[in-house]
Scaffold this motif. Structure first.
Motif: not given
Length: 385
Positions: A149-168
């Protein structure tokens, strides 16, 4: 004697070297109580943050300070969120709101110069917690996906925030349109969007002037203002197939807005109240030509236009919506912001097709947001024999 003197000088030299080594070790950032650091020479800064450098070409992701040729850099800091959004006011507000939402989870965030300028044109910058930084183009990581539908979805980010917590450096997308996401923090977000005084004054003057004649007829009633936004402009030329049979059809929009006017009147008007509709658009003449016979519709776009430069008029219309109890909108992010500020009924068009704004509006999950089926107003396609 000469050998003894030579040995003495060698001894002194060794002592000096040992002393120098011990002194440098004591001064080394690694021996300090602060977070461990790394020393980089000829460091190229990719994000300038105040008088410091954030994210450099020779480090992974570091917060650095010191002379440009010899920076001391921390080896671990919170990841930073950004967007390349270059749209209109409504789009840039979406960007800021999304950045603010995710910053609640401990991430840093930044605006680019264009985004800051757009926001500063409408709002008082002192209220912003996210500021402009100078961003080059180091490697980035997307934290969004886009559905059918053209929506921006952030579900995966919300579920895996710790893996992107630092240095990115994390990219939230060019048009991060996810109202349901930051609708949760709307009370706080309103505190960030503080309009300039001259915009507020111009909007209030336009309301008073455009409704004067109408209000005289109902001086014994409490006036209930309803904001109305009719998106025209670029939306009339959209090539998306889901819009083709109705977006540029004036008759569809005449029927839609007239239906919404009647719906609001029936719900709100009674012995003590009278609604007045404040109708706005990029094309005020179109509004007047199509709804000029409505007795309780005002057109503030004709008033106070000399008070502000043209680039501030969208912000004025947006502030005007904050003065309304209810909202009727068409498509586009601008009308959605009008609904965001409304504490009452928000009516919006609905077809059931794969249209981004329809799905986003449904995900706001507010009982006040009410879809109006406009299929009843759309002419059926002629059958081919």
């Amino acid at each position: 004697m000469n050998m003894t003197r030579q040995n003495f000088f060698i001894f002194i030299l060794i002592c000096l070297l040992v002393f120098q080594h011990l002194f440098m070790h004591l001064q080394s950032p690694d021996t300090m109580e602060t977070q461990s650091t790394m020393l980089y020479d000829k460091f190229e800064c990719n994000i300038q943050q105040g008088n410091k450098c954030l994210y450099g070409a020779k480090s992974f992701f570091s917060l650095c300070s010191g002379p440009p040729e010899q920076l001391i850099c921390k080896d671990q800091i919170s990841s930073v969120l950004f967007s390349d959004c270059n749209g209109r006011l409504g789009n840039v507000m979406m960007t800021y709101a999304t950045l603010l939402f995710f910053s609640k989870y401990g991430f840093s965030a930044l605006l680019n110069e264009y985004q800051e300028n757009v926001l500063n044109n409408a709002f008082q910058s002192d209220a912003f917690s996210i500021k402009k930084e100078i961003l080059k183009k180091p490697p980035t990581h997307n934290v969004y996906s886009i559905n059918e539908h053209g929506e921006y979805i952030y579900d995966e980010f919300l579920e895996n925030m710790e893996s992107k917590r630092y240095n990115l450096l994390l990219d939230i997308g060019v048009y991060p349109l996810n109202f349901g996401l930051f609708y949760q923090i709307r009370d706080e977000l309103k505190k960030h969007f503080q309009f300039h005084p001259e915009i507020m004054k111009s909007a209030k003057d336009a309301i008073n002037q455009s409704t004067w004649e109408i209000r005289k007829n109902y001086d014994d009633k409490a006036i209930v203002y309803v904001g109305v936004h009719a998106r025209r402009g670029d939306y009339l030329n959209l090539k998306k197939p889901e819009f083709q049979d109705f977006m540029a059809d004036d008759d569809v929009w005449r029927q839609y807005f007239s239906y919404c006017f009647s719906l609001i009147r029936n719900r709100v008007d009674h012995s003590g109240n009278k609604t007045i509709f404040l109708m706005t658009s990029e094309d005020t003449d179109w509004l007047k030509n199509n709804f000029g016979s409505e007795p309780d519709v005002a057109y503030p776009g004709y008033y106070g236009v000399e008070d502000l430069p043209g680039e501030k008029m969208p912000a004025r219309d947006l502030y005007l919506f904050t003065q309304c109890d209810h909202m009727i909108r068409s498509y586009g992010t601008f009308g959605m912001w009008g609904g965001f500020w409304s504490t009452g009924i928000v009516l919006y068009p609905y077809t059931g097709r794969s249209i981004e704004e329809e799905h986003i509006s449904a995900h706001v999950n507010s009982s006040n947001w009410e879809p109006i089926d406009i299929n009843r107003f759309i002419k059926p396609k002629p059958t081919i024999k």
